[in-house]
Design a protein around this motif. Structure first.
Motif, PDB file in Angstrom:
ATOM      1  N   ILE A  70       0.834  -1.211   0.000  1.00 40.45           N
ATOM      2  CA  ILE A  70       0.000   0.000   0.000  1.00 40.45           C
ATOM      3  C   ILE A  70       0.867   1.258   0.000  1.00 40.45           C
ATOM      4  O   ILE A  70       0.587   2.221  -0.730  1.00 40.45           O
ATOM      5  CB  ILE A  70      -0.951  -0.005   1.210  1.00 40.45           C
ATOM      6  N   ALA A  71       1.941   1.266   0.805  1.00 40.67           N
ATOM      7  CA  ALA A  71       2.810   2.442   0.862  1.00 40.67           C
ATOM      8  C   ALA A  71       3.445   2.724  -0.495  1.00 40.67           C
ATOM      9  O   ALA A  71       3.593   3.890  -0.905  1.00 40.67           O
ATOM     10  CB  ALA A  71       3.893   2.241   1.923  1.00 40.67           C
ATOM     11  N   THR A  72       3.806   1.668  -1.210  1.00 40.10           N
ATOM     12  CA  THR A  72       4.423   1.850  -2.528  1.00 40.10           C
ATOM     13  C   THR A  72       3.422   2.417  -3.529  1.00 40.10           C
ATOM     14  O   THR A  72       3.767   3.286  -4.333  1.00 40.10           O
ATOM     15  CB  THR A  72       4.998   0.522  -3.035  1.00 40.10           C
ATOM     16  N   VAL A  73       2.188   1.948  -3.481  1.00 50.03           N
ATOM     17  CA  VAL A  73       1.166   2.477  -4.391  1.00 50.03           C
ATOM     18  C   VAL A  73       0.854   3.935  -4.066  1.00 50.03           C
ATOM     19  O   VAL A  73       0.683   4.761  -4.967  1.00 50.03           O
ATOM     20  CB  VAL A  73      -0.110   1.621  -4.330  1.00 50.03           C
ATOM     21  N   ILE A  74       0.793   4.270  -2.780  1.00 56.74           N
ATOM     22  CA  ILE A  74       0.578   5.669  -2.395  1.00 56.74           C
ATOM     23  C   ILE A  74       1.727   6.528  -2.908  1.00 56.74           C
ATOM     24  O   ILE A  74       1.522   7.636  -3.418  1.00 56.74           O
ATOM     25  CB  ILE A  74       0.440   5.796  -0.868  1.00 56.74           C
ATOM     26  N   ALA A  75       2.952   6.008  -2.793  1.00 52.66           N
ATOM     27  CA  ALA A  75       4.116   6.736  -3.301  1.00 52.66           C
ATOM     28  C   ALA A  75       4.002   6.969  -4.801  1.00 52.66           C
ATOM     29  O   ALA A  75       4.380   8.019  -5.315  1.00 52.66           O
ATOM     30  CB  ALA A  75       5.398   5.965  -2.979  1.00 52.66           C
ATOM     31  N   SER A  76       3.446   5.979  -5.510  1.00 45.75           N
ATOM     32  CA  SER A  76       3.255   6.128  -6.953  1.00 45.75           C
ATOM     33  C   SER A  76       2.296   7.282  -7.257  1.00 45.75           C
ATOM     34  O   SER A  76       2.564   8.112  -8.127  1.00 45.75           O
ATOM     35  CB  SER A  76       2.712   4.825  -7.544  1.00 45.75           C
ATOM     36  N   ASP A  77       1.193   7.341  -6.515  1.00 45.92           N
ATOM     37  CA  ASP A  77       0.219   8.411  -6.735  1.00 45.92           C
ATOM     38  C   ASP A  77       0.806   9.780  -6.410  1.00 45.92           C
ATOM     39  O   ASP A  77       0.665  10.730  -7.180  1.00 45.92           O
ATOM     40  CB  ASP A  77      -1.035   8.167  -5.877  1.00 45.92           C
ATOM     41  N   VAL A  78       1.466   9.869  -5.248  1.00 43.37           N
ATOM     42  CA  VAL A  78       2.020  11.150  -4.811  1.00 43.37           C
ATOM     43  C   VAL A  78       3.167  11.595  -5.715  1.00 43.37           C
ATOM     44  O   VAL A  78       3.230  12.748  -6.157  1.00 43.37           O
ATOM     45  CB  VAL A  78       2.483  11.066  -3.345  1.00 43.37           C
ATOM     46  N   GLY A  79       4.100  10.675  -5.991  1.00 42.18           N
ATOM     47  CA  GLY A  79       5.237  11.014  -6.841  1.00 42.18           C
ATOM     48  C   GLY A  79       4.815  11.367  -8.250  1.00 42.18           C
ATOM     49  O   GLY A  79       5.340  12.313  -8.849  1.00 42.18           O
ATOM     50  N   GLY A  80       3.840  10.624  -8.788  1.00 40.51           N
ATOM     51  CA  GLY A  80       3.363  10.915 -10.131  1.00 40.51           C
ATOM     52  C   GLY A  80       2.660  12.254 -10.211  1.00 40.51           C
ATOM     53  O   GLY A  80       2.835  13.017 -11.170  1.00 40.51           O
ATOM     54  N   TYR A  81       1.858  12.566  -9.180  1.00 39.34           N
ATOM     55  CA  TYR A  81       1.142  13.844  -9.164  1.00 39.34           C
ATOM     56  C   TYR A  81       2.126  15.008  -9.071  1.00 39.34           C
ATOM     57  O   TYR A  81       2.031  15.981  -9.828  1.00 39.34           O
ATOM     58  CB  TYR A  81       0.172  13.884  -7.981  1.00 39.34           C
ATOM     59  N   ALA A  82       3.099  14.905  -8.140  1.00 36.20           N
ATOM     60  CA  ALA A  82       4.058  15.997  -7.949  1.00 36.20           C
ATOM     61  C   ALA A  82       4.906  16.224  -9.202  1.00 36.20           C
ATOM     62  O   ALA A  82       5.070  17.365  -9.663  1.00 36.20           O
ATOM     63  CB  ALA A  82       4.952  15.688  -6.751  1.00 36.20           C
ATOM     64  N   ALA A  83       5.436  15.141  -9.759  1.00 37.51           N
ATOM     65  CA  ALA A  83       6.272  15.280 -10.957  1.00 37.51           C
ATOM     66  C   ALA A  83       5.448  15.763 -12.142  1.00 37.51           C
ATOM     67  O   ALA A  83       5.931  16.554 -12.960  1.00 37.51           O
ATOM     68  CB  ALA A  83       6.940  13.942 -11.278  1.00 37.51           C
ATOM     69  N   GLY A  84       4.203  15.312 -12.235  1.00 40.38           N
ATOM     70  CA  GLY A  84       3.354  15.755 -13.330  1.00 40.38           C
ATOM     71  C   GLY A  84       3.036  17.235 -13.254  1.00 40.38           C
ATOM     72  O   GLY A  84       3.048  17.945 -14.268  1.00 40.38           O
ATOM     73  N   VAL A  85       2.761  17.728 -12.039  1.00 41.39           N
ATOM     74  CA  VAL A  85       2.458  19.150 -11.855  1.00 41.39           C
ATOM     75  C   VAL A  85       3.685  20.011 -12.151  1.00 41.39           C
ATOM     76  O   VAL A  85       3.598  21.064 -12.794  1.00 41.39           O
ATOM     77  CB  VAL A  85       1.947  19.403 -10.424  1.00 41.39           C
ATOM     78  N   LEU A  86       4.844  19.563 -11.683  1.00 37.03           N
ATOM     79  CA  LEU A  86       6.058  20.368 -11.818  1.00 37.03           C
ATOM     80  C   LEU A  86       6.709  20.265 -13.198  1.00 37.03           C
ATOM     81  O   LEU A  86       7.220  21.275 -13.724  1.00 37.03           O
ATOM     82  CB  LEU A  86       7.074  19.947 -10.750  1.00 37.03           C
ATOM     83  N   PHE A  87       6.692  19.065 -13.774  1.00 35.50           N
ATOM     84  CA  PHE A  87       7.481  18.860 -14.991  1.00 35.50           C
ATOM     85  C   PHE A  87       6.688  18.293 -16.172  1.00 35.50           C
ATOM     86  O   PHE A  87       7.242  18.151 -17.265  1.00 35.50           O
ATOM     87  CB  PHE A  87       8.646  17.891 -14.704  1.00 35.50           C
ATOM     88  N   GLY A  88       5.419  17.926 -15.954  1.00 33.68           N
ATOM     89  CA  GLY A  88       4.676  17.233 -16.991  1.00 33.68           C
ATOM     90  C   GLY A  88       4.490  18.021 -18.272  1.00 33.68           C
ATOM     91  O   GLY A  88       3.877  19.086 -18.268  1.00 33.68           O
ATOM     92  N   LYS A  89       5.004  17.493 -19.383  1.00 34.46           N
ATOM     93  CA  LYS A  89       4.876  18.137 -20.696  1.00 34.46           C
ATOM     94  C   LYS A  89       4.468  17.153 -21.787  1.00 34.46           C
ATOM     95  O   LYS A  89       3.908  17.560 -22.800  1.00 34.46           O
ATOM     96  CB  LYS A  89       6.200  18.814 -21.090  1.00 34.46           C
ATOM     97  N   HIS A  90       4.776  15.883 -21.585  1.00 34.37           N
ATOM     98  CA  HIS A  90       4.524  14.893 -22.629  1.00 34.37           C
ATOM     99  C   HIS A  90       3.432  13.922 -22.178  1.00 34.37           C
ATOM    100  O   HIS A  90       3.685  13.059 -21.334  1.00 34.37           O
ATOM    101  CB  HIS A  90       5.807  14.120 -22.954  1.00 34.37           C
ATOM    102  N   PRO A  91       2.221  14.053 -22.715  1.00 34.16           N
ATOM    103  CA  PRO A  91       1.106  13.184 -22.304  1.00 34.16           C
ATOM    104  C   PRO A  91       1.410  11.716 -22.573  1.00 34.16           C
ATOM    105  O   PRO A  91       1.970  11.362 -23.604  1.00 34.16           O
ATOM    106  CB  PRO A  91      -0.069  13.679 -23.149  1.00 34.16           C
ATOM    107  N   MET A  92       1.002  10.871 -21.627  1.00 34.19           N
ATOM    108  CA  MET A  92       1.211   9.437 -21.772  1.00 34.19           C
ATOM    109  C   MET A  92       0.095   8.803 -22.591  1.00 34.19           C
ATOM    110  O   MET A  92       0.355   8.002 -23.500  1.00 34.19           O
ATOM    111  CB  MET A  92       1.284   8.775 -20.391  1.00 34.19           C
TER     112      MET A  92
END
Length: 285
Positions: free
Chosen positions: A160-182
């Motif tokens: 569960i902690a790893t999945v939460i990390a995926s959500d949080v890390g993906g959201y933060a990196a997407g907000v700060l650096f996201g330019k290329h849609p998946m």
């Protein structure tokens, strides 16, 4: 009529909204509450977590069948609810064989139950029912299998902690650096930069948990983290695809700022299966 400048500058009572259009304060509050319930149930009495999981799965099954109903699919609810309970119980008492047996019996019950409604739309509704059984209670059963060993609380926590990390890390990196849609046609806000953030965050969280808690090699944490980042993203995209096809935003509205229970389980369900298979190799019982 124009609004006077003095009135326009008055503070508003609106809640902060995230990029996803959600109430950010409510989402954080609900998220903290869910984490607290999970931790308490895991480390006070493990069967309590099983009860929490079963309750969540039953609600998720109802949410998914109702959502499918909006698209014209009538998945048989009664055998799905009974089968969901049976699958988790059999996974707890009989292990992987019990989970697989429960799934096949549930699928058979769905097929037989739907016969009573006649031939019109039978294949469509039966397929929707079997998909629901596979997607929700069967995949959730792997979380039950993680819980069974004596160190099951740590195994579930790592997952569960790893999945939460995926959500949080993906959201933060997407907000700060996201330019290329998946996958712009499925989830326009999800980016490859966000995916990279998910992988990094998962590795950073999974490695110490697995090394210190489950005595795995350091590289096992990297493999586990990267794999769950991928499975969580696939789960998120899969649910987004279903919702976009059905023309809905959320599967439910039970959790303020999050949507429904099913909207919180999307990345957890496939990751439970991935975590169980990986830990069977990395940290055998």
């Amino acid at each position: 009529m124009p609004v006077p400048e003095a009135v326009a500058q008055l503070p508003t009572t609106e809640q902060p909204v995230s990029r996803a259009g959600r109430n950010l304060r409510a989402a954080i509050g609900v998220g903290v509450g869910l984490v607290a319930v999970i931790l308490l149930s895991l480390f006070v009495w493990r069967p309590a977590f099983l009860g929490v999981l079963v309750a969540a799965i039953l609600v998720a099954v109802v949410e998914l069948t109702r959502a499918l109903g909006r698209g014209g699919f009538s998945a048989p609810l009664v055998p799905l609810l009974v089968g969901a309970f049976a699958m988790e119980a059999l996974a707890w008492t009989r292990g992987p064989t019990g989970l697989l047996t429960g799934f096949f019996l549930t699928a058979l019950a769905v097929l037989l139950w739907r016969l009573a409604a006649g031939p019109v739309g039978y294949r469509r509704d039966a397929a929707a029912g079997v998909l629901t059984a596979l997607y929700v209670p069967f995949l959730a059963g792997f979380a039950v299998l993680l819980l069974v060993p004596d160190d099951g609380a740590l195994r579930v926590l790592a997952f569960i902690a790893t999945v939460i990390a995926s959500d949080v890390g993906g959201y933060a990196a997407g907000v700060l650096f996201g330019k290329h849609p998946m996958a712009p046609s499925i989830s326009p806000k999800k980016s490859w930069e966000g995916m990279a953030g998910s992988v990094l965050a998962c590795m950073l969280v999974a490695t110490p948990v697995l090394v210190l808690g489950l005595d795995t090699p350091w590289w096992g944490g990297l493999v586990f983290g990267a794999s769950l980042a991928v499975s969580a993203t696939i789960g998120d995209l899969a649910e987004s695809l279903i919702k976009r096809d059905l023309g809905i935003k959320d599967m439910g509205d039970l959790l303020p700022g999050h949507g429904g229970i099913m909207d919180r389980l999307d990345s957890l369900l496939p990751s439970a299966a991935a975590a169980y298979l990986l830990l069977t190799v990395l940290a055998p019982v």
